[in-house]
Design a protein around this motif. Structure first.
Motif, mmCIF file in Angstrom:
data_model
loop_
_atom_site.group_PDB
_atom_site.id
_atom_site.type_symbol
_atom_site.label_atom_id
_atom_site.label_comp_id
_atom_site.label_asym_id
_atom_site.label_seq_id
_atom_site.Cartn_x
_atom_site.Cartn_y
_atom_site.Cartn_z
ATOM 1 N N LEU A 86 0.622 -1.084 0.293
ATOM 2 C CA LEU A 86 0.604 0.022 0.355
ATOM 3 C C LEU A 86 0.811 1.322 -0.020
ATOM 4 O O LEU A 86 0.196 2.027 -0.891
ATOM 5 C CB LEU A 86 -0.313 0.009 1.149
ATOM 6 C CG LEU A 86 -2.118 -1.087 1.023
ATOM 7 C CD1 LEU A 86 -2.672 -1.058 2.278
ATOM 8 C CD2 LEU A 86 -2.971 -0.965 -0.169
ATOM 9 N N GLN A 87 1.524 1.187 1.037
ATOM 10 C CA GLN A 87 2.998 2.487 0.601
ATOM 11 C C GLN A 87 3.312 2.872 -0.378
ATOM 12 O O GLN A 87 3.767 3.816 -0.822
ATOM 13 C CB GLN A 87 3.993 2.168 1.788
ATOM 14 C CG GLN A 87 3.014 2.550 2.542
ATOM 15 C CD GLN A 87 4.122 2.298 4.859
ATOM 16 O OE1 GLN A 87 4.469 1.343 4.622
ATOM 17 N NE2 GLN A 87 3.677 2.613 5.415
ATOM 18 N N ALA A 88 4.063 1.328 -1.481
ATOM 19 C CA ALA A 88 4.865 1.702 -2.678
ATOM 20 C C ALA A 88 3.974 2.262 -3.008
ATOM 21 O O ALA A 88 3.511 2.490 -4.135
ATOM 22 C CB ALA A 88 5.062 0.144 -2.449
ATOM 23 N N GLU A 89 2.008 1.877 -2.999
ATOM 24 C CA GLU A 89 1.944 2.646 -4.180
ATOM 25 C C GLU A 89 1.057 3.935 -3.902
ATOM 26 O O GLU A 89 -0.068 4.858 -4.488
ATOM 27 C CB GLU A 89 0.065 2.093 -3.759
ATOM 28 C CG GLU A 89 0.451 0.639 -4.385
ATOM 29 C CD GLU A 89 -0.902 0.070 -4.496
ATOM 30 O OE1 GLU A 89 -1.918 -0.135 -3.874
ATOM 31 O OE2 GLU A 89 -1.549 -1.562 -4.519
ATOM 32 N N GLY A 90 1.770 4.685 -3.019
ATOM 33 C CA GLY A 90 1.636 6.089 -1.974
ATOM 34 C C GLY A 90 0.364 6.464 -1.222
ATOM 35 O O GLY A 90 -0.121 7.269 -1.426
ATOM 36 N N LYS A 91 -0.879 4.844 -0.737
ATOM 37 C CA LYS A 91 -1.362 5.078 -0.447
ATOM 38 C C LYS A 91 -0.871 5.552 1.310
ATOM 39 O O LYS A 91 0.176 5.060 1.669
ATOM 40 C CB LYS A 91 -2.375 3.858 0.040
ATOM 41 C CG LYS A 91 -2.847 3.758 -1.562
ATOM 42 C CD LYS A 91 -4.071 2.403 -1.721
ATOM 43 C CE LYS A 91 -4.448 2.710 -3.051
ATOM 44 N NZ LYS A 91 -5.069 1.069 -3.193
ATOM 45 N N ASN A 92 -1.906 6.097 1.997
ATOM 46 C CA ASN A 92 -1.941 7.013 3.375
ATOM 47 C C ASN A 92 -1.481 5.492 4.916
ATOM 48 O O ASN A 92 -3.353 4.817 4.395
ATOM 49 C CB ASN A 92 -2.138 7.752 4.348
ATOM 50 C CG ASN A 92 -1.681 7.903 5.085
ATOM 51 O OD1 ASN A 92 -1.720 7.562 6.175
ATOM 52 N ND2 ASN A 92 -2.136 9.435 6.037
ATOM 53 N N ILE A 93 -1.423 4.462 5.259
ATOM 54 C CA ILE A 93 -1.824 3.317 6.450
ATOM 55 C C ILE A 93 -2.768 3.652 6.492
ATOM 56 O O ILE A 93 -3.470 3.053 7.511
ATOM 57 C CB ILE A 93 -0.504 2.276 7.018
ATOM 58 C CG1 ILE A 93 -0.537 2.031 7.733
ATOM 59 C CG2 ILE A 93 -0.039 3.633 7.892
ATOM 60 C CD1 ILE A 93 -1.238 0.399 6.271
ATOM 61 N N GLU A 94 -2.896 5.301 7.634
ATOM 62 C CA GLU A 94 -3.829 6.028 8.423
ATOM 63 C C GLU A 94 -4.850 6.044 8.068
ATOM 64 O O GLU A 94 -5.987 5.920 8.614
ATOM 65 C CB GLU A 94 -3.508 6.950 8.999
ATOM 66 C CG GLU A 94 -2.148 7.144 9.752
ATOM 67 C CD GLU A 94 -2.463 6.580 10.923
ATOM 68 O OE1 GLU A 94 -3.591 6.691 11.475
ATOM 69 O OE2 GLU A 94 -1.345 6.211 11.314
#
Length: 98
Positions: A86-94
Motif C-alpha cells: 500500500l505504501q509503495a502505491e503511495g497510499k496512507n496507512i492511516e
C-alpha cells in the motif's frame, strides 16, 4: 604492567566465570521457589501460568485492517507485505486504521 591482550584475556575469563556463577545462582533460586511452592501447595495455575505459556507474549490488538481483511498491530519490526505494498502505491496507512 599488563598488556592489552593479557587484560582482555582476563576480562573474558572473568565474564565466563561470572556467567557460570549466574547460572548456578539461578538454579538455586529456581530450586528454592519450587520447594516453597511445594511446601505451600502452590501450582502454576495459582500464579496465572495457565493463561499463557512460558515465553509467550500477549498479542497486541490490531490497529490496521487491510483491503483483504488482513490485520496489523502497527508494532515495531518489519511491516507486513500488504502494508508495504500500500505504501509503495503511495497510499496512507492511516486510512486503514481500525
Amino acid at each position: 604492567m599488563a598488556t592489552y591482550a593479557e587484560l582482555k584475556a582476563q576480562a573474558e575469563a572473568l565474564l565466563l566465570q561470572a556467567e557460570q556463577v549466574r547460572k548456578q545462582e539461578l538454579t538455586n533460586v529456581i530450586l528454592g521457589i519450587k520447594a516453597t511452592m511445594k511446601e505451600h501447595g502452590i501450582t502454576l495455575e495459582d500464579l496465572g501460568a495457565a493463561a499463557r505459556k512460558a515465553g509467550a507474549r500477549a498479542k497486541a490488538p490490531a490497529k490496521f485492517k487491510g483491503p483483504n481483511g488482513e490485520t496489523w498491530s502497527g508494532g515495531p519490526g518489519r511491516k507486513p507485505e500488504w502494508v508495504r505494498a500500500l505504501q509503495a502505491e503511495g497510499k496512507n496507512i492511516e486510512n486503514y486504521r481500525i
